[in-house]
Write an enzyme that holds these catalytic residues in place. Sequence first.
Site, PDB file in Angstrom:
ATOM      1  CE  LYS B  84      23.798  -8.996 -51.032  1.00  0.00           C
ATOM      2  NZ  LYS B  84      24.297  -7.858 -51.837  1.00  0.00           N
ATOM      3  CB  SER B 159      25.702  -5.488 -49.043  1.00  0.00           C
ATOM      4  OG  SER B 159      25.316  -5.798 -50.373  1.00  0.00           O
ATOM      5  CB  SER B 183      27.107  -5.018 -52.819  1.00  0.00           C
ATOM      6  OG  SER B 183      26.820  -3.990 -51.893  1.00  0.00           O
TER       7      SER B 183
END
Lengths: 100, 493, 490
Positions: B84, B159, B183
């Site tokens: 990420k 996210s 997330s």
Amino acid sequence: MAGELSAEQVAHVARLARLELSPEESERFAGQLSTILEHVEVVRRLDTTDVPPTSHALDLRNVLRADELRPCLAREDVLAAAPDAEDGRFKVPRILGEAL
Amino acid sequence: MSGSADVAPVASARALAARVRAGELSAVEVLESALGEIERRDGELHCFNLVTADRARSAAAEIDRKVAAGEDPGPLAGVPVALKDNLCTRDVPTTCSSRILEGWKPPYDATVVGRLAAAGAVSVGKTNLDEFAMGSSTESSAFGPTRNPWDLGRVPGGSSGGSAAAVAAGFVPLALGSDTGGSIRQPAALCGVVGVKPTYGVVSRYGLVAFASSLDQIGPFATTVGDAAALLEVIGGHDAMDSTSLALSAPRCSEVLDDGVEGLRVGVIADFLDDASLDCAGAVRAAAEVLAAAGAKVEDVAIPELLHGLSAYYLIAPAEASSNLARYDGVRFGLRVDGPDVEAMNARTRAAGFGPEVKRRIMLGTYVLSAGYYDAYYGQAQRVRTLVARAFARAYGQFDVLLAPTTPSVAFPIGAKTADPLEMYLADLYTIPSNLAGHPAMSVPFALGDSGLPVGVQVLAPALGEREMFRAAAVLEAGAAPEARAPVTGGAR
Amino acid sequence: MSTDAAPRTSSRLDWEIVVGLEVHCELATVTKLFCGCANRFGAEANTQVCPVCLGLPGSLPVLNRRAVELAMRIGRALHCEIRPSTFHRKNYFYPDMPKDYQISQYDEPINVGGYLELASERRIGIERAHIEEDTGKTTHVGGGGRIHDADHSLVDYNRAGVPLVEIVSRPDLRGADEARAYVAELRSILVASGASDGRMEEGSLRVDANVSVRPMGSQEFGTRCEVKNLNSLRSLGRAIEHEADRQVALLESGGRVVQETRHWNEAEGRTSSMRSKEEAYDYRYFPEPDLVPLVPDEDFIAEATAGLALMPAARRKRLAALVAAADGQPAATSVTDQIATVVDLGLDDLVVAAVGLGADARLALARSANEAAQSPERARELDASVFADLLGLESTGKLSATQAKTVLAELLEHGGEPEEVARRLGYEALSEDALSGVLDEVIAANRGAWERYVGGDEKVAQLLVGQVMKATKGRANGKAVAAALAERRG
């Protein structure tokens, strides 16, 4: 206390947060923040007498490190990221307020 | 199934690593295959903000050299992983999908990034996310949304949408995300992959760009429960660079995967079933039956306090974020928009560099911490956080793990919720309580909904209850609809 | 921005100056508060920084154990209660603060409720002494280095994250002199506890003063102003005087004091308002989620505060007790001053040891406070038995006061044994045969005076002694000469 946020409140918060907002943004945030705060009103009404606040999920204490040197970054690497630099220092426009 | 043709076959991470370690497969071959897939299909999906092909090639070559030289290449030798883009990578841009960090190259690696490399995993790039991890759809990324590999018109969740979609698309068998209010678990559910939020403090946050420090936790995405366990074993364990890191080694979950759930006490969080879609609530009921059939003692449990978690979260997380994001001021790194004085420069830089969702949360967080409002909002939210933790404690007096939907609904269409922040926040209703309490929770792909989209079920456990959580997850995985998850181990869908 | 000239008013005596001080002390650790970068003054700009103290995204603080130990030593030395504590974030934007928040202890500081005892024996209350991190350093370029006129500013983060303890006094100080005495005393305590190098000129100690005035005899506090930028004891004293004058002038002309922060300008000798914009600061304190509570147990506190040297107040008491025991009464003011000097210069151990070896307490104190004080570094190295021997020669009259002082200076300069040095300087030779010869000469040359002396006129003795001293160029011991004259008279 929830209610609508006033334009002055939004301006004050934006100033604290160092955000330059357009008039449209200010207006939109005033509405959206009010909606969100209205939603959390439920939580505000919960009885929390004698309930202590939780700021850390887990009960850790006394996490300390030895007073021992570790390598610093090379100055070139430090300043490579700087938007502006001069004489090995970070350069910023003039400062109007004072450090407290 | 419409749009699902993009979900490609991929071998499990552990199987890949075993073959690379044995010299049956070269790390370079594995990598080139992954890079080829990304090259071919990521233009459409936009999982990645950056593909670091050259660095990955040198890393893979080094693994192969080690294998040839008889050195130990590590437990994840040659396994491509995606990171990420809020995990710091030395000399590699780390953007948090924000304009304000565009071009910034951290001078250091996050602890998890170092541990992955040491384990022989090969990082292929940085994945898209909601700006600064604030969002549930990856639509708040400054670089455009990621698309759900199951249906390109839908969001992958967020996210960590880029990481979830990269695993679902078969680009990589493993990826890392971060979970502040869901997330990892929410996009895992929406993309039909396994996503794990470990106990707070099990994985070091050093090098994870902070959103809400008391809630943030890094965790794995994988196509299987076993791979997720293996990845957690590599990234977990104490780190002296993080004061909130627990002085423990990583939970050994791989070794309990075959233990079954005989006698395990499972509570189904009834409060979460009322408002969940039929797909999602139904999956939980079916999952409960699978566990009961395997010998678990399953019962419904009412924990109504958990529903207050969302409101507490939307006070605590923005408050911490407003402080964590103050440093993006145009002085030391990242974007600067000039001004006549430093205050104007700060304010213009932040106005230009942050997107609307980030600004909204900074405004909200600043407001709830400001003089006169602290006790009413932030202080009260922290007390509700205590109530949530107490409610969990009560439930865990009776149960070893809890079962719940991961999300209220399956993946929603791109743009469906962007106009209404509150509607978007509700996507995290079932995941947030675990963050508030610091507990582990994971999403396991379990069923296909009526729309042909994957549905995840969530297993929750008390602090450091990862082993029980993985036992239940492994049983659920075995009992899940095979078509509900991104395909693994050789078989094409 | 406003500046006010403040003419000293004649009515100042009607007002009492009330001062509370906030002293920031940089701790003498090897590394910074939350990272392993060197805590060292004077390095090239931005060479002692890392992701943590630069506040780079993703970095996290880890608390330095030594900093905590030194904070506890300070707390113990200031008679504070050492308590469980937590860290908060103090949020405000300023370019010298890398994270745009400062990690500091807020409502739960590590040390609370102590006191500092001045040489005057007045106890000044200590409200708290808490741990926090320092900021970087900003240099203003153009406009003569003045902040508001500057063209731009440059920031060096070497100092960012250096550990500080902020010591907050109660408003117990009355006037500039007492404030200076407090800071001087605090500095000795910080140095004695090993917490600080005490170098004000390098910024190791920085003082902010909360100053207010009130009519003499009033029990209520006036509105206070916080005066910043006090880099020496001198500027502290001047700034308090000036600020009090300004406030008195304001009040006497019917105005009122506005609570604000004011900047001391050393060159112009006045304070000026710092607030350039109408804004109430709102620091939005909240618990620092990246750090966990500090809950030192008894063992940790005991270990950290072990070996804490005796603090100045206790050391003064120890000397006063020695003098009182010798004199049979409490020490006089002149002696109290000598005691303060001796403790200040770190010569008290020497005095105590010499008295232990039989030296006269008052004499030991006087020679330490006056003569030894001329070269305190060497005096601290002086062997106590040597010092005691010298004092013994003086109190038995074998050396005059003047001679003893000269011998002491010689001992400090070159070392040696007192008797041997006295002999080398010719002092001892005079005490026997040589003195007898000089007496013969003086009596012969002053026949009339001698006869008046023999006849019982004691006043002439002074004249005769003076003549002997003159003949020996001061090498003779006056007491010994007087004794010898008396002996001759029979």
